[in-house]
Design an enzyme around this catalytic site. Structure first.
Site, PDB file in Angstrom:
ATOM      1  N   HIS A  72      -5.359  -4.044  -2.178  1.00 23.58           N
ATOM      2  CA  HIS A  72      -5.412  -3.158  -3.196  1.00 23.58           C
ATOM      3  C   HIS A  72      -5.158  -3.890  -4.366  1.00 23.58           C
ATOM      4  O   HIS A  72      -5.324  -3.029  -5.308  1.00 23.58           O
ATOM      5  CB  HIS A  72      -3.933  -2.322  -2.902  1.00 23.58           C
ATOM      6  N   SER A  82       0.910  -1.092  -0.039  1.00 23.06           N
ATOM      7  CA  SER A  82      -0.024   0.009   0.073  1.00 23.06           C
ATOM      8  C   SER A  82       0.815   1.316  -0.037  1.00 23.06           C
ATOM      9  O   SER A  82       0.479   2.505  -0.577  1.00 23.06           O
ATOM     10  CB  SER A  82      -1.187   0.004   1.192  1.00 23.06           C
ATOM     11  N   LYS A 137     -12.431  -0.995  -1.011  1.00 21.85           N
ATOM     12  CA  LYS A 137     -11.706  -0.189  -1.761  1.00 21.85           C
ATOM     13  C   LYS A 137     -12.388  -0.186  -3.075  1.00 21.85           C
ATOM     14  O   LYS A 137     -13.190   0.395  -3.374  1.00 21.85           O
ATOM     15  CB  LYS A 137     -10.027  -0.621  -1.771  1.00 21.85           C
TER      16      LYS A 137
END
Ligand SMILES: Cc1ncc(COP(=O)(O)O)c(C=O)c1O
Length: 396
Positions: free
Chosen positions: A212, A184, A243
């Protein structure tokens, strides 16, 4: 309030203010999108959200959440094993498993809860955790909670160090290699082909937190494992629904039926914390459907990454190299990163500065995150602001 304790809190906060590292919360008054309105700063182009595909404000995703709220009410008022399991949980868990290519999956209220629920449940006496030093804080904390396991950290992405750590462990020990899929703070991808090969050589179990990567990385957005053509070869995958997949909240562990059954029986957040709200489950299902129905979202996001990276370099910035949606620019001191972020915000660009202790001292950074919601016009305006700020602060 205990005065001595309160005085200590005040003094700690003052230290942060004096160091220029105090974080100010900004209050957004509109949905997460390419541009948001902020109570403190007016309209701003967002370059710091995890809304990678722009699905947080997608009408189908929002409607699905509203429909879920109507059908199931506000929440279960229960943990899963008492009376907190809805049919929508089974549907979303089957869909997630299908999506990432495992037998089954189990949702948690966040990926933080998923990681800290998973790791201490499986890493018991006689096991070892071998973890990349730059893994997410939820993995670090999950490993800390596994007090009976042997815990080892290998240098970031250093396969020789990983191998040395594995080689030093007793052959009959169950070994867990844990890595982020996309890191990240640097935006680099884990070296999964090497990790999987080492796991085979040393008979280790692989765990990848692809928070991610889920929804963004790989040909069809299935994640970092798809990117490398390793679908089916990683034992356990964790990820977030907070996300790319709608951005609300929620996390998951995906793996075999036996792993999921073990977590249902033993994982402490499953036993002692409420179930994922139905609204989130419904929105996440719709987000996966949108992703599959609109491959152009991924294409746009990738074009935006290439365009913005090239634009930054043209201006004289040196972002860390990489192929993910995370584009970090190292600026040095935390106070400087915060100052740069403030200056960009004055020019209508919302991008966060990260410093110690989130990243090592002296490596504070501006972290740009690229979204399919952004148009060329947004990107050009943002680049103009980066140009002005970079010159005024003397870093380009
Ligand atoms: C790698 C990784 N794991 C876990 C998390 C936590 O996810 P959640 O917000 O769902 O708790 C994050 C979020 O920043 C992350 O980047």
């Amino acid at each position: 309030m205990n005065q001595v304790f309160n005085h200590r809190l005040k003094a700690d906060l003052e230290t942060l203010r004096e160091a220029g590292t105090f974080k100010h919360l900004r209050h957004i008054t509109t949905p997460m999108d390419a541009v948001v309105h902020m109570a403190e700063a007016g309209d701003a182009i967002v370059l710091s959200s995890n809304n990678y595909l722009g699905l947080a404000d997608n009408p189908r995703v929002v409607e699905a959440g509203i429909d879920g709220l109507r059908r199931y009410g506000a929440g279960t008022a229960s943990v899963r094993f008492i009376c907190g399991t809805l049919d929508i949980h089974r549907r979303v868990e089957q869909r997630i498993a299908e999506f990432v290519g495992t037998e089954n999956s189990l949702t948690y209220v966040s990926c933080w809860a998923a990681n800290t629920g998973l790791i201490p449940t499986i890493a018991v006496q006689g096991t070892a955790i071998v973890s990349d030093e730059l893994n997410h804080a939820s993995i670090i904390d999950g490993a800390r909670m596994a007090t009976q396991a042997q815990r080892l950290r290998y240098k970031h992405a250093d396969m020789a160090d990983l191998e040395a750590k594995l080689a030093g462990l007793a052959p009959d020990m169950t070994k867990f290699i844990i890595s982020d899929g996309v890191f990240s703070m640097k935006g680099d991808l884990a070296k999964l082909p090497e990790i999987v090969a080492l796991a085979k050589r040393y008979n280790a179990v692989t765990i990848v937190d692809d928070s991610h990567g889920t929804g963004v990385t790989g040909r069809t957005g299935r994640g970092t494992i798809e990117h490398y053509g390793l679908t089916g070869q990683v034992d356990i995958i964790t990820g977030t629904l907070g996300k790319a997949l709608g951005g609300a909240a929620g996390g998951f562990v995906a793996g075999t039926d036996d792993l999921i059954e073990t977590l249902i029986q033993k994982s402490r957040p499953q036993l002692f914390s409420n179930a994922l709200p139905a609204t989130v489950a419904c929105s996440a299902l719709a987000a996966i459907d949108e992703l599959d129905a609109h491959p152009e979202l991924l294409a746009t996001q990738r074009e935006n990454i290439a365009y913005f990276r090239a634009g930054l370099k043209r201006l004289g910035y040196k972002p860390l190299e990489g192929e993910s949606a995370i584009i970090p620019i190292i600026v040095g001191e935390t106070a400087f990163a915060i100052q740069m972020s403030d200056e960009l915000l004055k020019r209508g660009v919302f991008v966060t500065g990260f410093g110690y202790p989130v990243v090592p001292e002296g490596t504070a950074r501006i972290r740009v995150q690229m979204s399919a919601a952004l148009t060329r016009e947004h990107l050009d305006r943002a680049l103009a602001a980066f140009n002005e700020v970079g010159k005024s602060l003397g870093i380009i």
